[in-house]
Design an enzyme around this catalytic site. Structure first.
Site, mmCIF file in Angstrom:
data_model
loop_
_atom_site.group_PDB
_atom_site.id
_atom_site.type_symbol
_atom_site.label_atom_id
_atom_site.label_comp_id
_atom_site.label_asym_id
_atom_site.label_seq_id
_atom_site.Cartn_x
_atom_site.Cartn_y
_atom_site.Cartn_z
ATOM 1 N N GLY A 42 0.719 -1.349 0.007
ATOM 2 C CA GLY A 42 -0.077 0.036 0.056
ATOM 3 C C GLY A 42 0.865 1.282 0.031
ATOM 4 N N GLY A 226 7.452 -7.713 -20.152
ATOM 5 C CA GLY A 226 6.242 -6.558 -20.590
ATOM 6 C C GLY A 226 4.947 -6.612 -19.888
ATOM 7 N N GLY A 252 6.241 -3.801 -9.860
ATOM 8 C CA GLY A 252 4.966 -4.090 -9.869
ATOM 9 C C GLY A 252 4.074 -2.800 -8.961
ATOM 10 N N ASP A 253 4.586 -2.356 -8.102
ATOM 11 C CA ASP A 253 3.878 -1.209 -7.214
ATOM 12 C C ASP A 253 4.169 -0.085 -7.924
ATOM 13 O OD1 ASP A 253 3.012 -2.943 -5.279
ATOM 14 O OD2 ASP A 253 4.968 -2.654 -4.148
HETATM 15 P P1 ADP Z 1 5.539 -7.920 -10.104
HETATM 16 O O1 ADP Z 1 6.826 -7.687 -9.122
HETATM 17 O O2 ADP Z 1 4.121 -7.681 -9.343
HETATM 18 O O3 ADP Z 1 5.627 -9.409 -10.174
HETATM 19 P P2 ADP Z 1 6.672 -7.589 -12.513
HETATM 20 O O4 ADP Z 1 7.794 -8.196 -12.310
HETATM 21 O O5 ADP Z 1 5.673 -8.146 -13.727
HETATM 22 O O6 ADP Z 1 5.743 -7.209 -11.312
HETATM 23 O O7 ADP Z 1 6.984 -6.296 -12.882
HETATM 24 C C1 ADP Z 1 6.085 -5.188 -13.412
HETATM 25 C C2 ADP Z 1 6.439 -4.373 -14.443
HETATM 26 O O8 ADP Z 1 7.831 -3.786 -14.323
HETATM 27 C C3 ADP Z 1 6.442 -5.105 -15.726
HETATM 28 O O9 ADP Z 1 5.658 -5.085 -16.512
HETATM 29 C C4 ADP Z 1 7.805 -4.042 -16.556
HETATM 30 O O10 ADP Z 1 6.694 -3.082 -16.984
HETATM 31 C C5 ADP Z 1 8.514 -3.725 -15.345
HETATM 32 N N1 ADP Z 1 9.667 -4.538 -15.130
HETATM 33 C C6 ADP Z 1 9.740 -5.772 -14.490
HETATM 34 N N2 ADP Z 1 11.201 -6.342 -14.713
HETATM 35 C C7 ADP Z 1 11.563 -5.739 -15.755
HETATM 36 C C8 ADP Z 1 12.877 -6.107 -16.557
HETATM 37 N N3 ADP Z 1 13.654 -6.872 -16.184
HETATM 38 N N4 ADP Z 1 13.338 -5.143 -17.514
HETATM 39 C C9 ADP Z 1 12.456 -3.989 -17.957
HETATM 40 N N5 ADP Z 1 11.128 -3.724 -17.104
HETATM 41 C C10 ADP Z 1 10.878 -4.636 -16.204
#
Ligand code: ADP
Length: 305
Positions: A42, A226, A252-253
């Site tokens: 949050g 992505g 993600g946040d």
């Molecule tokens: P979560 O931590 O919630 O699993 P993600 O890992 O899917 O979230 O990452 C959220 C967003 O951050 C992705 O959709 C992308 O936009 C960006 N992101 C995460 N990892 C990378 C990376 N290695 N290179 C570029 N962008 C990234």
């Protein structure tokens, strides 16, 4: 009156111990260093919303202890409106105990503390305006989310749900959610389908399954792969920006903050998603969660806008 992001969610102090190797059960080891970081999904999302350019109000719970005080001060320094943060007696501020070893393996104990103590009613000193966005995650009880979303819908605000950490979405919350934002693991759990990040078909099939359950907008974040989203039946793919990722905590946040700030500035969903994608791509090039979230100026810089 400018529209704002209202984030209802967890506020934690993350205590991180850096050790050579994790202690075994019953063992005591000396670590190298301890660090304290403001955290909780949050709070992180509120920081992201604010840094990425929108007026932001936090609704949360902390204890009457030193961590609570520090976290409140941190949010205020960030420029977040903390009118909705309540300090509760006889309960500790949410705390995460993180141990990180030299080979980068984590083990984490979370004590939700005040984050799990909510009265039923929505704070009466917080007003929701038509056009506001209300964001929630799953580090607080369902009752708190349900009440906030009910109030949001009654006031003409939109609701964004990030069901993390994953648990089933109860029917009331489901019916009150405008936009679902989740990663591939949460997508697989909620849809009950197999999701392979390298297979666009499996991702869209699972997202479509959720759309068929009534969600009009489903946004799936896929780390370095992505983002895929379905909005009013239309499928879109957005590629991640190529960066040297060193720590994806809080990506993600950060994405969600950028999405919300973009929407509140009048962007359409795809533009706002691209803003969130760019912001998150910066955050993964830096250590930490809240500390890695960029400002809107940094995002404009890399986008050349
Ligand atoms: P979560 O931590 O919630 O699993 P993600 O890992 O899917 O979230 O990452 C959220 C967003 O951050 C992705 O959709 C992308 O936009 C960006 N992101 C995460 N990892 C990378 C990376 N290695 N290179 C570029 N962008 C990234």
């Amino acid at each position: 009156n400018v529209n704002k992001a209202i984030v209802i969610g967890s506020i934690n102090m993350d205590i991180v111990a850096f050790v050579k190797e994790h202690p075994k059960v019953g063992e005591t080891v000396f670590g190298r260093e301890v660090k304290y970081f403001p955290g909780g999904k949050g709070s992180n999302q509120a920081v992201a919303c604010k840094r990425l350019g929108c007026a932001t109000l936090m609704i949360g719970r902390i204890g009457e202890d030193a961590f609570g005080e520090q976290l409140l001060a941190f949010q205020q320094q960030e420029g977040i409106d903390t009118e909705g943060v309540r300090r509760l007696q006889n309960v500790s501020t949410g705390t995460a105990f993180v141990t990180v070893s030299d080979n980068s393996e984590n083990s984490i104990v979370v004590i939700p503390g005040a984050n799990s103590v909510w009265e039923d009613e929505f704070p009466d000193n917080v007003s929701i305006e038509a056009g506001d966005l209300v964001l929630a995650q799953f580090e607080i009880p369902d009752a708190a989310i349900r009440n906030a979303f009910e109030k949001a819908k009654a006031c003409g605000a939109k609701t964004l749900l990030n069901p993390a950490p994953i648990r089933p979405i109860e029917p009331d919350i489901h019916n009150l959610t405008d936009m679902l934002i989740l990663n591939e693991h949460e997508l697989a759990a909620l849809s009950g389908l197999t999701v392979d990040v390298d297979s666009t078909a499996t991702i869209f099939a699972a997202a479509e399954h959720l759309c068929n359950l009534g969600y009009r907008t489903v946004i799936v974040t896929l780390g370095a792969k992505g983002i895929k989203l379905i909005h009013h039946g239309n499928r879109h793919s957005i590629t991640a920006r190529p960066v040297m990722a060193i720590d994806t905590t809080g990506a993600g946040d950060t994405f969600i903050g950028g999405l919300a700030a973009g929407l509140l500035s009048g962007m359409d969903l795809l533009e706002a998603t691209k803003l969130g994608n760019a912001a998150a791509s910066i955050s993964v090039t830096r250590q930490g969660a809240a500390s890695s979230i960029p400002t809107i100026d940094e995002v404009h810089n890399i986008l050349g806008t």
